[in-house]
Design a protein around this motif. Structure first.
Motif, PDB file in Angstrom:
ATOM      1  N   GLN A   4       0.698  -1.332  -0.049  1.00  0.00           N
ATOM      2  CA  GLN A   4       0.185   0.032  -0.148  1.00  0.00           C
ATOM      3  C   GLN A   4       0.946   1.311   0.059  1.00  0.00           C
ATOM      4  OE1 GLN A   4      -3.574  -0.258   2.417  1.00  0.00           O
ATOM      5  NE2 GLN A   4      -3.533   2.060   2.848  1.00  0.00           N
ATOM      6  N   LEU A   5       1.857   1.286   0.732  1.00  0.00           N
ATOM      7  CA  LEU A   5       3.093   2.460   0.889  1.00  0.00           C
ATOM      8  C   LEU A   5       3.703   2.649  -0.458  1.00  0.00           C
ATOM      9  CD1 LEU A   5       4.762   1.991   4.392  1.00  0.00           C
ATOM     10  CD2 LEU A   5       3.383   3.980   3.437  1.00  0.00           C
ATOM     11  N   SER A   8       0.944   3.951  -3.101  1.00  0.00           N
ATOM     12  CA  SER A   8       0.582   5.288  -2.721  1.00  0.00           C
ATOM     13  C   SER A   8       1.988   6.129  -3.051  1.00  0.00           C
ATOM     14  CB  SER A   8       0.588   5.360  -1.073  1.00  0.00           C
ATOM     15  OG  SER A   8      -0.665   4.597  -0.566  1.00  0.00           O
ATOM     16  N   LEU A  11       1.282   6.607  -6.884  1.00  0.00           N
ATOM     17  CA  LEU A  11       0.117   7.529  -7.202  1.00  0.00           C
ATOM     18  C   LEU A  11       0.433   8.977  -7.080  1.00  0.00           C
ATOM     19  CD1 LEU A  11      -2.773   5.167  -6.027  1.00  0.00           C
ATOM     20  CD2 LEU A  11      -2.073   5.989  -8.519  1.00  0.00           C
ATOM     21  N   SER A  12       0.932   9.162  -5.574  1.00  0.00           N
ATOM     22  CA  SER A  12       1.475  10.515  -5.121  1.00  0.00           C
ATOM     23  C   SER A  12       2.485  11.170  -6.123  1.00  0.00           C
ATOM     24  CB  SER A  12       1.919  10.343  -3.847  1.00  0.00           C
ATOM     25  OG  SER A  12       1.047   9.864  -2.893  1.00  0.00           O
ATOM     26  N   GLY A  37       1.497  12.735   0.414  1.00  0.00           N
ATOM     27  CA  GLY A  37       0.448  11.951  -0.006  1.00  0.00           C
ATOM     28  C   GLY A  37       0.884  10.426   0.179  1.00  0.00           C
ATOM     29  N   THR A  38       2.160  10.041   0.217  1.00  0.00           N
ATOM     30  CA  THR A  38       2.679   8.768   0.560  1.00  0.00           C
ATOM     31  C   THR A  38       2.244   8.197   1.947  1.00  0.00           C
ATOM     32  OG1 THR A  38       4.306   8.823  -0.979  1.00  0.00           O
ATOM     33  CG2 THR A  38       4.659   7.121   0.785  1.00  0.00           C
ATOM     34  N   CYS A  41      -1.808   8.448   2.557  1.00  0.00           N
ATOM     35  CA  CYS A  41      -2.778   7.407   1.786  1.00  0.00           C
ATOM     36  C   CYS A  41      -2.186   5.902   2.177  1.00  0.00           C
ATOM     37  CB  CYS A  41      -2.492   7.439   0.260  1.00  0.00           C
ATOM     38  SG  CYS A  41      -3.593   6.216  -0.534  1.00  0.00           S
ATOM     39  N   GLY A  42      -0.731   5.789   2.414  1.00  0.00           N
ATOM     40  CA  GLY A  42      -0.007   4.743   2.605  1.00  0.00           C
ATOM     41  C   GLY A  42      -0.501   4.001   4.050  1.00  0.00           C
ATOM     42  N   TRP A  46      -7.134   4.386   1.818  1.00  0.00           N
ATOM     43  CA  TRP A  46      -7.887   5.057   0.576  1.00  0.00           C
ATOM     44  C   TRP A  46      -8.631   6.349   0.687  1.00  0.00           C
ATOM     45  CZ3 TRP A  46      -4.216   4.318  -2.530  1.00  0.00           C
ATOM     46  CH2 TRP A  46      -3.885   3.151  -2.716  1.00  0.00           C
ATOM     47  N   TRP A  48      -8.665   8.245   3.493  1.00  0.00           N
ATOM     48  CA  TRP A  48      -7.956   9.476   3.655  1.00  0.00           C
ATOM     49  C   TRP A  48      -7.275  10.097   2.568  1.00  0.00           C
ATOM     50  CZ3 TRP A  48      -5.282   9.911   9.159  1.00  0.00           C
ATOM     51  CH2 TRP A  48      -5.986   9.223  10.235  1.00  0.00           C
ATOM     52  N   GLY A  49      -6.734   9.109   1.653  1.00  0.00           N
ATOM     53  CA  GLY A  49      -6.089   9.652   0.549  1.00  0.00           C
ATOM     54  C   GLY A  49      -7.063  10.500  -0.537  1.00  0.00           C
TER      55      GLY A  49
END
Length: 265
Positions: A4-5, A8, A11-12, A37-38, A41-42, A46, A48-49
């Protein structure tokens, strides 16, 4: 969590590069957006992101809305629409810190604090970008005295309403994306965002460092204006706009936690 990190981070990075290409981020702001962002979201997840992205996208779009009409007012602000590292951390650093704590000590209360922080930075940015277009002059939040548009601590009825709407959007989105109380989260986002935005105005009117340009004879947040150094006339030397934004975001976050606890208990 590693996957996930990593996702993230990717995507960030994509969002940050696109924002840089669009002129919304300075080079240092790209690094800040990637970091914030990392982490959010990480570690937060999601939802939160998405709330972070909603703040960033809406604020970036509004910063380009009627730029010519806002150009004269923007001259007073310490920084422009191209966010640097300081601005990114001032608006997203609080949320990243809360996400980091949430990753270590999970609790729904951290999400409410994050909600209030995102509500605040959204509300305050919306108020700045749209409130300056108000047909009526703003008034100083502490005395009610009419002040020039763009003055630190100046508020208007239109700007206040806009800030409340920004917080409501964050709260509504959070409610739609989670299984928590929809109405409660919507109201919480609105009130938390508005409270944080008003706190920002209060600090701007009382302790934020403000300078005076002897060339154009106007107040400004900048240390240099009209090609000349300005002189400080009030406020604390270390209390610039970034610090004000960061502190106000936590005030809005704390307000959100209190409001939601009162609404659902």
């Amino acid at each position: 969590m590693f996957n996930q990190l990593a996702l993230s981070f990717l995507l960030s990075g994509l969002v940050a590069v696109l924002a840089y290409w669009r002129g919304s981020l300075a080079p240092s702001g790209v690094a800040g957006a990637l970091l914030v962002g990392t982490i959010i979201c990480g570690l937060g997840g999601w939802v939160w992101g998405i709330l972070l992205a909603l703040f960033f996208v809406s604020s970036s779009l509004l910063s380009h809305y009627k730029e010519r009409e806002k150009q004269a007012v923007a001259e007073k602000f310490d920084k422009g629409h191209q966010r640097d590292l300081g601005q990114v951390l001032a608006n997203g650093g609080g949320g990243a810190l809360v996400a980091l704590i949430y990753g270590i000590f999970p609790s729904s209360w951290w999400f409410l604090l994050f909600l209030g922080i995102m509500g605040t930075v959204t509300a305050d940015t919306w108020a700045t970008e749209l409130g300056t277009l108000s047909k009526r002059p703003p008034r100083l939040i502490t005395t009610g005295r009419i002040v020039p548009v763009g003055s630190s601590g100046g508020i208007s009825l239109f700007g206040t309403a806009v800030s409340f709407m920004g917080g409501l959007l964050i709260g509504l989105t959070a409610g739609l994306l989670t299984q928590m109380n929809l109405v409660g989260l919507t109201i919480t986002g609105g009130i938390g965002g508005l409270a944080g935005s008003l706190c920002d105005s209060f600090l701007g009117a009382t302790v934020q460092q403000i300078y005076y340009c002897d060339v154009c004879e106007k107040e400004t947040e900048k240390k240099a204006h009209c090609g000349q150094p300005t002189r400080p006339i009030r406020g604390w030397g270390w209390m610039n706009n970034d610090v004000v934004n960061f502190l106000s975001s936590f005030f809005g976050g704390g307000t959100a936690v209190l409001v939601y606890s009162l609404l659902v208990t």
